[in-house]
Design an enzyme around this catalytic site. Structure first.
Site, PDB file in Angstrom:
ATOM      1  N   TYR A 135      18.262  38.901   8.520  1.00  0.00           N
ATOM      2  CA  TYR A 135      17.522  38.945   9.784  1.00  0.00           C
ATOM      3  C   TYR A 135      18.162  40.010  10.655  1.00  0.00           C
ATOM      4  O   TYR A 135      19.205  39.783  11.270  1.00  0.00           O
ATOM      5  CB  TYR A 135      17.608  37.566  10.427  1.00  0.00           C
ATOM      6  CG  TYR A 135      16.712  37.307  11.608  1.00  0.00           C
ATOM      7  CD1 TYR A 135      15.397  36.903  11.421  1.00  0.00           C
ATOM      8  CD2 TYR A 135      17.193  37.406  12.913  1.00  0.00           C
ATOM      9  CE1 TYR A 135      14.573  36.608  12.501  1.00  0.00           C
ATOM     10  CE2 TYR A 135      16.388  37.119  13.998  1.00  0.00           C
ATOM     11  CZ  TYR A 135      15.078  36.717  13.784  1.00  0.00           C
ATOM     12  OH  TYR A 135      14.265  36.419  14.859  1.00  0.00           O
ATOM     13  N   GLN A 137      18.174  41.907  13.721  1.00  0.00           N
ATOM     14  CA  GLN A 137      17.692  42.047  15.100  1.00  0.00           C
ATOM     15  C   GLN A 137      18.745  42.717  15.974  1.00  0.00           C
ATOM     16  O   GLN A 137      18.506  43.774  16.533  1.00  0.00           O
ATOM     17  CB  GLN A 137      17.332  40.671  15.668  1.00  0.00           C
ATOM     18  CG  GLN A 137      16.882  40.697  17.123  1.00  0.00           C
ATOM     19  CD  GLN A 137      16.393  39.336  17.581  1.00  0.00           C
ATOM     20  OE1 GLN A 137      15.340  38.873  17.148  1.00  0.00           O
ATOM     21  NE2 GLN A 137      17.153  38.696  18.461  1.00  0.00           N
ATOM     22  N   ARG A 310      51.211  10.427  12.714  1.00  0.00           N
ATOM     23  CA  ARG A 310      52.361  11.054  13.370  1.00  0.00           C
ATOM     24  C   ARG A 310      53.041  10.094  14.339  1.00  0.00           C
ATOM     25  O   ARG A 310      52.385   9.450  15.159  1.00  0.00           O
ATOM     26  CB  ARG A 310      51.897  12.300  14.132  1.00  0.00           C
ATOM     27  CG  ARG A 310      53.024  13.068  14.828  1.00  0.00           C
ATOM     28  CD  ARG A 310      53.877  13.818  13.838  1.00  0.00           C
ATOM     29  NE  ARG A 310      54.808  14.730  14.493  1.00  0.00           N
ATOM     30  CZ  ARG A 310      55.612  15.544  13.834  1.00  0.00           C
ATOM     31  NH1 ARG A 310      55.597  15.564  12.514  1.00  0.00           N
ATOM     32  NH2 ARG A 310      56.420  16.347  14.486  1.00  0.00           N
ATOM     33  N   GLN A 330      47.394  11.455  24.860  1.00  0.00           N
ATOM     34  CA  GLN A 330      46.687  11.819  23.633  1.00  0.00           C
ATOM     35  C   GLN A 330      45.277  11.230  23.643  1.00  0.00           C
ATOM     36  O   GLN A 330      44.309  11.904  23.296  1.00  0.00           O
ATOM     37  CB  GLN A 330      47.468  11.322  22.413  1.00  0.00           C
ATOM     38  CG  GLN A 330      46.977  11.866  21.071  1.00  0.00           C
ATOM     39  CD  GLN A 330      47.542  13.235  20.745  1.00  0.00           C
ATOM     40  OE1 GLN A 330      48.134  13.888  21.599  1.00  0.00           O
ATOM     41  NE2 GLN A 330      47.355  13.698  19.520  1.00  0.00           N
ATOM     42  N   ARG A 333      42.773  13.054  25.861  1.00  0.00           N
ATOM     43  CA  ARG A 333      42.310  14.349  25.342  1.00  0.00           C
ATOM     44  C   ARG A 333      41.449  14.181  24.093  1.00  0.00           C
ATOM     45  O   ARG A 333      40.498  14.936  23.884  1.00  0.00           O
ATOM     46  CB  ARG A 333      43.524  15.230  25.023  1.00  0.00           C
ATOM     47  CG  ARG A 333      44.341  15.617  26.236  1.00  0.00           C
ATOM     48  CD  ARG A 333      45.713  16.143  25.838  1.00  0.00           C
ATOM     49  NE  ARG A 333      45.629  17.387  25.087  1.00  0.00           N
ATOM     50  CZ  ARG A 333      46.644  17.918  24.409  1.00  0.00           C
ATOM     51  NH1 ARG A 333      47.830  17.289  24.386  1.00  0.00           N
ATOM     52  NH2 ARG A 333      46.501  19.053  23.759  1.00  0.00           N
ATOM     53  N   THR A 422      27.931  32.773  20.520  1.00  0.00           N
ATOM     54  CA  THR A 422      27.308  34.073  20.776  1.00  0.00           C
ATOM     55  C   THR A 422      25.996  34.255  20.029  1.00  0.00           C
ATOM     56  O   THR A 422      25.009  34.718  20.608  1.00  0.00           O
ATOM     57  CB  THR A 422      28.276  35.214  20.388  1.00  0.00           C
ATOM     58  OG1 THR A 422      29.519  35.022  21.053  1.00  0.00           O
ATOM     59  CG2 THR A 422      27.698  36.556  20.769  1.00  0.00           C
ATOM     60  N   GLU A 424      22.375  33.721  18.166  1.00  0.00           N
ATOM     61  CA  GLU A 424      21.142  33.038  18.596  1.00  0.00           C
ATOM     62  C   GLU A 424      21.122  32.791  20.102  1.00  0.00           C
ATOM     63  O   GLU A 424      20.582  31.804  20.571  1.00  0.00           O
ATOM     64  CB  GLU A 424      20.954  31.713  17.840  1.00  0.00           C
ATOM     65  CG  GLU A 424      20.654  31.902  16.382  1.00  0.00           C
ATOM     66  CD  GLU A 424      19.545  32.919  16.147  1.00  0.00           C
ATOM     67  OE1 GLU A 424      18.457  32.737  16.689  1.00  0.00           O
ATOM     68  OE2 GLU A 424      19.783  33.895  15.419  1.00  0.00           O
TER      69      GLU A 424
END
Length: 664
Positions: A135, A137, A310, A330, A333, A422, A424
């Protein structure tokens, strides 16, 4: 120890049946069984192993990719897989390849923009892979601004041909996947010119390479654009550069479902509305949202399993150290990312339904829902891909130093995924498109045009501008209507505020440029409202299994309240909640983290990813991390010899003080 499930204790904590959650995640029992069967088929095939690919140089990596793509096609034929099964197989191979653009862009473009005759000619060739397409473009000088493309397609009535030409260096096609070394054909987007008149950008089917010896055809310069970010990662894809020097193609190779050029050179519109072209765009972007949930869930699965394995600090009287997952920092997040993976999964299911609905209406010449579908897919593509890229990187950090190793699987996953922000549509540009849609919707409120679908809340804009939450206790934030009203009031308030500021400009475009940052934030608020509302709608459906719905309610609360926490300033500035209510939301969020904790491993097990797909020592199902990390280290090519190449020539003279000063 081999064969020991180090996470069995964690799995026994779960307050629901993980098999029920697997079906909910997959969307249906049938979809779960299909994915499970194909993923295990791929994982058991030695040709698809990927343990060493981060150590391969570019040429070896690319050859390895070609071998896997060919083997995948062979398996599709041997097993007589249907289109859905074949797509699953390619996704579980988990290696970007030229086939991605062939099936994902080239074939859909012909289906969406080709006439019945063109489809009859080209689709059998493409479906049997007798030709391989891409494609083309994006150009070196233009990406998001499609109308600014420079490549030309000039009609020559004497020969009944189009002349495809790259008039400048910046008009070179740049980035198309599969173009660099493999594609035989391309859908090339170029400015259509007839009798000196420019009719804008249209698509053309152009053969690039000989089907006999694979050499570029006369007038075509084509190659690979070079190494990209990350080890292996997207470097298995031959992103290409392409330029044309007056290349001639037959007139009937212009995609003519919507617009046509007659034998005499007259440009005419067919009876098919131009809006149908957007159907392909909606399809691609809804698929990208689904991919975001998969990529984020993979990273979250790795980070969650490793966080349970861990141990660090906190030992008392010689006892074991504390599991990292038990630290509140932890959890704060990690668990919002876990909730986001589920949220993106459910909104992608809704987008799939929306695409089907819009397609059916387009075929009946009903274009009423197309603007909303375009805005939804653009905005959600932007929101989910940005959050996923950031989330994968956060998961890498959550795994400490070991997350930086290629064997963790996270650096490669990030490098493979981050281009989605970035391609599409650049994510900021897409949010600006959503903002235009919102501003237009608000401007039409006084004319009696009642907003529908995801913007229906704007019909109550005056009420929402006066809205003040009645939350008095932390647990009030568990009520779906309380959450939805707060998010609606915030989104409406931000959109109205920027619309009012826009009205102060005599030149609307100048205002749009000046206020673009505010417009992006308003669009993001609208998109976050969509995700929250679709998560809540999911909870209102019939969800099988004991405890499954309760856990999804917890995750929904985590997702919504984490957004509220992160964007508290928006909620406060629009006046929909007070600072005290914001504090209560944080209090409830901390409580929800505690409810996620015993179910965390089961919630990521529900993704049902094989160790092959995860490709991570840290995210192994059995939790046998450290012996495998040690084993992987010795596989590195640097360990092939005890004394490295170059040591005697460059380092030994230093150690032996044999270096001499150069004489001037």
């Amino acid at each position: 120890m081999e064969g020991v499930d180090h996470l069995a204790f964690e799995r026994n904590k779960a307050q629901f049946d993980v098999n029920d959650m697997k079906i909910v995640w997959a969307g249906s029992r049938q979809e779960f069984e299909l994915s499970d069967r194909i993923s295990r088929l791929v994982a058991s095939d030695p040709v698809f192993q990927k343990d060493n690919r981060t150590a391969l140089d570019r040429k070896e990596l690319f050859k390895n990719t070609l071998r896997k793509a060919a083997h995948a096609w062979k398996r599709v034929i041997e097993l007589r897989l249907n289109e859905q099964e074949a797509s699953k197989l390619r996704s579980f191979v988990d290696q970007p390849a030229f086939t991605d653009l062939h099936w994902g862009m080239f074939v859909p473009a012909i289906k969406g923009q080709g006439t019945d005759e063109q489809q009859a000619k080209w689709l059998p060739l493409a479906n049997n892979m007798q030709i391989i397409g891409c494609y083309a473009q994006t150009e070196l000088g233009h990406g998001s601004n499609v109308q600014g493309l420079e490549t030309t397609a000039t009609f020559d009535p004497k020969t009944d041909e189009f002349v495809i030409h790259s008039p400048t260096l910046t008009s070179s096609k740049w980035w198309p996947g599969g173009l660099g070394k493999i594609s035989t054909h391309a859908i090339v987007y170029a400015r259509l010119i007839t009798d000196g008149q420019d009719h804008g950008v249209h698509g053309f089917i152009v053969q690039l390479r000989s089907l006999d010896d694979h050499l570029p055809l006369p007038g075509i310069t084509v190659g690979d654009i070079g190494m990209k970010f990350g080890n292996a990662a997207y470097n298995s894809m031959d992103n290409g550069v392409l330029s044309f020097d007056h290349v001639r193609i037959p007139r009937n190779q212009m995609l003519m479902r919507v617009s046509q050029v007659t034998r005499e050179g007259k440009f005419v519109h067919s009876g098919v509305p131009r809006q149908l072209i957007y159907g392909t765009m909606v399809y691609v972007r809804q698929a990208i949202v689904a991919d975001a949930s998969i990529a984020l869930s993979r990273a979250v699965c790795i980070a969650t399993r490793y966080s349970a394995v861990r141990r660090q600090f906190g030992s008392q009287k010689g006892g074991p150290e504390t599991q990292v997952i038990d630290y509140k920092t932890q959890q704060a997040r990690l668990f919002p990312l876990l909730a986001s993976a589920y949220a993106f999964r459910f909104v992608s299911e809704w987008l799939k339904w929306l695409y089907t609905d819009v397609t059916q209406k387009l075929q009946a010449n009903d274009f009423s829902t197309l603007p909303e579908a375009h805005a939804c897919t653009a905005g959600l593509k932007s929101l989910t891909t940005s959050a996923t890229a950031d989330g994968i990187e956060e998961c890498r950090k959550l795994c400490g130093g070991h997350g930086y190793l290629c064997s963790s699987g996270l650096p490669e996953l990030f490098a493979v995924y981050v281009p989605a922000c970035t391609y599409e549509g650049d994510n900021t540009v897409l949010l600006l498109q959503v903002a235009r849609y919102l501003i237009k919707t608000i401007s039409q409120l006084g004319s009696g045009n009642k907003p529908t679908g995801t913007t229906a809340y704007l019909a109550r804009v005056e009420q929402l501008m006066q809205y003040q939450s009645d939350v008095k206790r932390a647990e009030d934030w568990l009520k779906p209507n309380v959450v939805i009203e707060a998010f609606e009031a915030r989104a409406a308030g931000m959109s109205v505020a920027v619309a009012q500021n826009l009205s102060k400009f005599t030149d609307p475009e100048e205002g749009f440029q000046e206020l673009s940052a505010d417009l992006v934030e308003a669009a993001a608020a609208h998109c976050q409202l969509i995700v929250v509302s679709k998560f809540i709608e999911k909870l209102q459906q019939d969800i099988p299994g004991n405890g499954v719905k309760q856990q999804l309610e917890v995750l929904c609360g985590v997702y919504a309240l984490f957004l509220l926490h992160n964007h508290l300033g928006d909620f406060l500035s629009t006046g929909c909640i007070t600072q005290k209510q914001g504090s209560l939301a944080n209090e409830q969020l901390r409580s929800l983290y505690s409810q996620v904790r015993p179910n965390a491993i089961a919630l990521v097990d529900a993704f049902n990813y094989t160790d092959h797909l995860l490709g991570s020592v840290l995210g192994r199902y059995d939790g046998n991390v450290y012996p495998k990390l040690y084993e992987e280290a010795w596989k590195d090519p640097l360990n092939d010899s005890v004394v490295p190449d170059g040591f005697k020539e460059h380092v030994q003279p230093i150690l032996r003080q044999q270096l001499r000063n150069a004489r001037l």
